[in-house]
Design a protein around this motif. Sequence first.
Motif, short mmCIF file in Angstrom:
data_model
loop_
_atom_site.label_atom_id
_atom_site.label_comp_id
_atom_site.label_asym_id
_atom_site.label_seq_id
_atom_site.Cartn_x
_atom_site.Cartn_y
_atom_site.Cartn_z
N ASP A 33 0.83 -1.21 0.00
CA ASP A 33 0.00 0.00 0.00
C ASP A 33 0.87 1.26 0.00
OD1 ASP A 33 -2.18 -1.65 0.07
OD2 ASP A 33 -2.58 -1.39 2.22
N PHE A 34 1.96 1.22 0.76
CA PHE A 34 2.86 2.37 0.82
C PHE A 34 3.50 2.62 -0.54
CE2 PHE A 34 6.82 4.32 3.00
CZ PHE A 34 6.24 5.57 2.99
N GLU A 35 3.95 1.54 -1.20
CA GLU A 35 4.56 1.67 -2.52
C GLU A 35 3.55 2.21 -3.54
OE1 GLU A 35 7.99 -1.82 -2.57
OE2 GLU A 35 5.90 -2.37 -2.94
N ALA A 36 2.32 1.74 -3.44
CA ALA A 36 1.29 2.23 -4.36
C ALA A 36 1.02 3.72 -4.15
CB ALA A 36 0.00 1.43 -4.16
N GLU A 37 1.07 4.15 -2.88
CA GLU A 37 0.78 5.55 -2.59
C GLU A 37 1.90 6.47 -3.06
OE1 GLU A 37 -0.28 8.37 1.27
OE2 GLU A 37 -0.60 6.20 1.34
N ILE A 38 3.17 6.06 -2.88
CA ILE A 38 4.28 6.94 -3.24
C ILE A 38 4.67 6.81 -4.71
CG2 ILE A 38 5.18 7.00 -0.91
CD1 ILE A 38 7.25 4.96 -1.65
N GLY A 39 4.26 5.70 -5.36
CA GLY A 39 4.45 5.59 -6.80
C GLY A 39 5.74 4.93 -7.25
#
Length: 295
Positions: A33-39
């Motif tokens: 989820d963190f990777e998806a949010e920061i791109g």
Amino acid sequence: MEAFRAVMISGAFSAAAQLMHVTQPAISRLIRDFEAEIGFSLFERDGNRIIPMEEAVLLYREVEQLYVGLEQIGRVAQDIRAVRGGVLRVGSVTSLNGICMRLVVPEFARRFPDVTVLFDTESTERVFDLVAIRHYDLGLVYSGERNDLPCEEIAGAEAVTVMAPDHPLASQDEIGIEDLDRYRMILPGRRSPLRLLIDQALRQAGITPRTPIEASLANCCALARQGLGVTVLDPLVASEHGTAVAVRPFRPRLRLSYSIVRPPQAPQSQLTLAFIAILKEAFRQSLGAGTRQAG
């Protein structure tokens, strides 16, 4: 973000899960989820191993500064609840630990028994960074300064040569850099300001150390004491070993300085002024009349 920090600290999803008291799938989901949010991706997966990418290392530096700030807020709140006489927070480089633990902190504690003293040991860069964000009221460093922080030199000295009392060079009144070419050298770590001065002097003399030993300043003295070689050191560190080592002047002269750094725009307090005064007296006692004191 907390899951990301736990993974970076522990080096594995499973260990991070134990730190946070959650399951490993929960950690994996939080990281996704963190990777998806920061791109962008943070880790490479190689079976059960994870390898932080360069972007993860850069991001972790910023995240860690945030957590240092949060931890500081918690410590201040705790101190306000528990302490009536005040708090003094000091960050010091390793080479100044001896004089502080032997002379400065005990004397300060006797004069101010109601004051809580928090004394930490950090690298020079870490001391500067934590003073800048007011984590410490005072920072004690060996050489170096930063333009964004008030810096006061409290003493200056010259590097000395240190060896075992029965070392062949111990019979000389003074050690020149050319003398070091005949013996194994014990050198301070490459990030030490003193090491930079030593390397420059060695290059100018055309000397390449043969099979040197590299260690921290305190460990350099301990190794020299055991007869493993000769070292060029901060005289303050050498003084901690007393007559167990032979200490001789070194040429060329390598000037060293000891400084206090303070947070930006921070007013002096009774506690910081008292600590500095005790520190200066401790320098005078430890380094002797040959040391130039500032202030």
